[in-house]
Enzyme design. Structure first.
Site, short mmCIF file in Angstrom:
data_model
loop_
_atom_site.label_atom_id
_atom_site.label_comp_id
_atom_site.label_asym_id
_atom_site.label_seq_id
_atom_site.Cartn_x
_atom_site.Cartn_y
_atom_site.Cartn_z
N ASP A 48 0.83 -1.21 0.00
CA ASP A 48 0.00 0.00 0.00
C ASP A 48 0.86 1.26 0.00
O ASP A 48 0.45 2.31 0.49
CB ASP A 48 -0.96 0.00 1.19
CG ASP A 48 -0.23 -0.15 2.50
OD1 ASP A 48 1.01 -0.38 2.48
OD2 ASP A 48 -0.87 -0.04 3.56
N HIS A 98 22.54 4.55 -19.39
CA HIS A 98 21.51 4.77 -18.38
C HIS A 98 21.80 3.98 -17.10
O HIS A 98 20.89 3.43 -16.46
CB HIS A 98 20.12 4.42 -18.93
CG HIS A 98 19.65 5.40 -19.96
ND1 HIS A 98 18.63 5.14 -20.83
CD2 HIS A 98 20.08 6.65 -20.25
CE1 HIS A 98 18.45 6.20 -21.62
NE2 HIS A 98 19.33 7.11 -21.29
N ASP A 143 25.53 12.17 -14.00
CA ASP A 143 24.48 12.82 -14.80
C ASP A 143 23.28 12.97 -13.87
O ASP A 143 22.61 11.99 -13.55
CB ASP A 143 24.15 11.94 -16.01
CG ASP A 143 23.13 12.60 -16.94
OD1 ASP A 143 22.47 13.56 -16.53
OD2 ASP A 143 23.00 12.11 -18.09
N ASP A 196 19.54 19.36 -16.15
CA ASP A 196 20.16 18.13 -16.66
C ASP A 196 21.64 18.40 -16.90
O ASP A 196 21.99 19.06 -17.88
CB ASP A 196 19.43 17.73 -17.96
CG ASP A 196 19.91 16.40 -18.51
OD1 ASP A 196 20.70 15.72 -17.85
OD2 ASP A 196 19.46 16.05 -19.62
N HIS A 249 24.92 8.45 -29.04
CA HIS A 249 23.69 9.20 -28.74
C HIS A 249 23.73 10.57 -29.40
O HIS A 249 24.78 11.00 -29.91
CB HIS A 249 23.45 9.30 -27.22
CG HIS A 249 24.54 9.99 -26.45
ND1 HIS A 249 24.72 11.36 -26.46
CD2 HIS A 249 25.50 9.50 -25.62
CE1 HIS A 249 25.72 11.67 -25.66
NE2 HIS A 249 26.24 10.57 -25.14
N HIS A 292 18.87 17.53 -26.43
CA HIS A 292 17.41 17.39 -26.52
C HIS A 292 16.79 18.64 -25.93
O HIS A 292 17.45 19.40 -25.22
CB HIS A 292 16.95 16.13 -25.75
CG HIS A 292 17.53 16.00 -24.36
ND1 HIS A 292 17.00 16.65 -23.28
CD2 HIS A 292 18.62 15.34 -23.90
CE1 HIS A 292 17.72 16.36 -22.20
NE2 HIS A 292 18.72 15.58 -22.54
N HIS A 330 13.45 15.15 -21.21
CA HIS A 330 13.44 15.09 -22.68
C HIS A 330 12.15 15.77 -23.08
O HIS A 330 11.10 15.13 -23.20
CB HIS A 330 13.53 13.64 -23.17
CG HIS A 330 14.79 12.96 -22.73
ND1 HIS A 330 14.89 11.63 -22.45
CD2 HIS A 330 16.04 13.48 -22.49
CE1 HIS A 330 16.13 11.34 -22.07
NE2 HIS A 330 16.84 12.44 -22.08
N GLU A 368 25.39 17.87 -24.87
CA GLU A 368 25.99 16.80 -24.08
C GLU A 368 26.78 15.78 -24.91
O GLU A 368 26.43 14.60 -24.96
CB GLU A 368 24.90 16.07 -23.29
CG GLU A 368 23.67 15.67 -24.08
CD GLU A 368 22.66 14.90 -23.23
OE1 GLU A 368 23.04 13.90 -22.60
OE2 GLU A 368 21.49 15.33 -23.20
N TYR A 424 32.82 7.16 -25.30
CA TYR A 424 32.71 5.96 -24.47
C TYR A 424 33.51 4.85 -25.14
O TYR A 424 33.20 4.48 -26.28
CB TYR A 424 31.24 5.55 -24.33
CG TYR A 424 30.32 6.72 -24.00
CD1 TYR A 424 30.08 7.09 -22.68
CD2 TYR A 424 29.75 7.48 -25.03
CE1 TYR A 424 29.28 8.19 -22.39
CE2 TYR A 424 28.95 8.58 -24.74
CZ TYR A 424 28.72 8.93 -23.42
OH TYR A 424 27.94 10.02 -23.14
N ARG A 435 31.19 12.23 -20.47
CA ARG A 435 30.15 13.09 -21.05
C ARG A 435 30.22 14.43 -20.33
O ARG A 435 30.52 14.47 -19.12
CB ARG A 435 28.75 12.46 -20.89
CG ARG A 435 27.64 13.29 -21.49
CD ARG A 435 26.32 12.52 -21.74
NE ARG A 435 25.71 12.00 -20.53
CZ ARG A 435 25.73 10.73 -20.17
NH1 ARG A 435 26.36 9.83 -20.90
NH2 ARG A 435 25.13 10.34 -19.05
N GLU A 491 27.77 17.84 -20.02
CA GLU A 491 26.40 18.28 -20.38
C GLU A 491 26.02 19.56 -19.68
O GLU A 491 26.11 19.67 -18.45
CB GLU A 491 25.40 17.17 -19.99
CG GLU A 491 23.96 17.56 -20.27
CD GLU A 491 22.97 16.42 -20.04
OE1 GLU A 491 23.26 15.52 -19.23
OE2 GLU A 491 21.90 16.45 -20.67
N1 GLY Z 1 19.90 12.68 -18.13
C1 GLY Z 1 19.32 12.23 -19.32
C2 GLY Z 1 19.93 12.82 -20.49
O1 GLY Z 1 20.98 13.43 -20.38
O2 GLY Z 1 19.39 12.79 -21.54
MN MN Z 2 20.38 15.26 -21.28
MN MN Z 3 21.77 14.13 -18.54
#
Ligand code: GLY
Ligand code: MN
Ligand code: MN
Length: 432
Positions: A38, A237, A254, A265, A344, A348, A355, A378, A382, A400, A402
């Site tokens: 619950d 991820h 991240d 982000d 990637h 975004h 996103h 970003e 890798y 990365r 960002e």
């Molecule tokens: N943290 C998700 C991205 O960078 O898209």
């Molecule tokens: Mn991002």
């Molecule tokens: Mn991110």
């Protein structure tokens, strides 16, 4: 609510002006989601519902007709509120959120039939499958009453794109909140960087992030925090965050807080022990150069894809210079030879969703950037731990960088300003 009530009213009016005569828009906040037994996850309304209402309670429906905006919500109930907390109720919806009318949720089934009977079109978000089923059931009820004179709607329209285009351009209130969210996240990353020590678990750095978010007024992260040391940084991820950090690891964080519904982000990558190895530094320098080149392209009139292309060129050239790729940069880009190292996009939209809503293409073409849009920038590199095509020194390194960037008439404005980005600045901050 985070914005003045009139902002939400203006948004609803603007939406109302874009629907056909004798039509109805229906949006749903959503319901509580069970975690286990619950226990429920903290409720967070659908972002488009939040955008149009500022209303954060669960189990609410927004109905917009050509004349009115109506909220159906959970009514005041002292015994329920004793257990589950405050409700604004029907009167609160009108007085504090500026709806023309409000009714208890229990009245939705009857009142919606009155509204849908003989209406020209029903607008909703097609992605909301539960709502689609409800709308279908309401339509069928009206079909069954046709011999008594009811007229069931026959036209159903997805209003996603219309709302998304509104959400895509941020107003001054939204930009102020987003910069505040960004700056809380900047501070959280700085604290994590200064707290990092060899032998710590990744989740101990996550605790630093969450602590700074919360003590700064941001109750939750905007998405699951990623604290990825060593080769975990190559899992895009990665959210386990449970490994012990080793001396020669980089750690990629991240993470961004959500403030008043708006996401930030940020990704920072730094050495656990405060000192980059030469291989780490060489790859980091390329990613940073790629980010700088990309940010320059975040300007009014540039196409959305331009900043990705700018980053891609620098990354690919850098991989060639270091010997991870062999060949000529243009053809390596054409053949996507960079993909084992960069898989990637470079960014975004950012807003209520991490996103965020909005099309990236118009009529098949990458869309031009406009003032008020917010993007993340970003780039990353890798190198898989088992990539035996490259020299051993590069394997298992994931990087990365960002930032969140607002498009303005005066060029890119970095909402996440103030982070240590240069290698020397990171090492100096960590040495403190
Ligand atoms: N943290 C998700 C991205 O960078 O898209
Ligand atoms: Mn991002
Ligand atoms: Mn991110």
């Amino acid at each position: 609510m985070p914005l003045p009530m009139t902002c939400y009213q203006e948004r609803r009016t603007k939406l109302q002006q874009q629907i056909a005569q004798n039509s109805v828009v229906i949006l749903r906040a959503g319901s509580l989601c069970t975690r286990n037994s619950d226990c429920y996850y903290e409720f967070r309304p659908h972002s488009s519902f939040l955008y149009l209402t500022g209303y954060k309670e669960s189990d609410a429906y927004l109905v917009i007709t050509n004349q009115e905006s109506i909220l159906f919500n959970l009514p005041k109930d002292p015994s329920k509120e004793l257990w589950d907390g405050f409700r604004h109720g029907v009167d609160g919806a009108v007085q504090q959120f500026g709806f023309d009318l409000a009714f208890p949720l229990t009245q939705l089934p009857q009142k919606i039939l009155d509204l849908l009977d003989s209406c020209h079109a029903v607008y909703s978000l097609f992605e909301d499958q539960e709502l689609q089923q409800q709308i279908h059931a309401w339509q069928q009820t009206l079909v069954s009453k046709q011999r008594q004179g009811a007229k069931a709607p026959t036209k159903f329209i997805d209003i996603t794109d219309t709302i998304n285009e509104m959400r895509l351009i941020k107003d001054t209130h939204e930009i102020a909140i987003m910069e505040q969210a960004a700056q809380i996240s900047v501070e959280a990353h700085k604290q994590a960087m200064m707290a990092a020590k060899v032998g710590m678990h990744e989740y101990e750095l996550e605790a630093e992030l969450n602590y700074t978010f919360m003590k700064s007024g941001a109750r939750t992260p905007a998405y699951n925090n990623i604290v990825a040391s060593g080769k975990n940084a190559c899992v895009l991820h990665y959210i386990e965050n449970d490994k012990k950090m080793q001396a020669d690891d980089l750690v990629l964080i991240d993470a961004g807080c959500e403030l008043d519904g708006y996401a930030s982000d940020i990704t920072c990558t730094f050495p656990v022990n405060g000192k980059f190895t030469s291989a780490q530094a060489a790859l980091y320098a390329i990613v940073l150069e790629a980010q700088k080149a990309a940010i320059e392209q975040v300007k009014v009139g540039a196409q959305y894809v331009n900043f990705h292309d700018a980053a891609l060129r620098v990354l690919t050239k850098g991989l060639v210079d270091l010997g991870l790729l062999q060949g000529e940069v243009d053809s390596l880009i054409d053949s996507k030879a960079y993909q084992p190292f960069y898989m990637h996009n470079t960014g975004h939209w950012l807003g209520l969703d991490v996103h965020d809503a909005g099309a990236y293409k118009l009529d098949g073409q990458s869309r031009p950037l406009q003032a008020g849009m917010v993007v993340t920038v970003e780039p990353g590199l890798y190198v898989a731990h088992d990539n035996y095509d490259v020299d051993e020194q590069w394997r298992g390194i994931g990087i990365r960088i960002e930032d969140d960037v607002l498009v303005t008439e005066n060029g890119p404005y970095i909402l996440t300003h103030g982070l240590a980005r240069e290698i020397a600045d990171i090492e100096a901050l960590m040495a403190r």
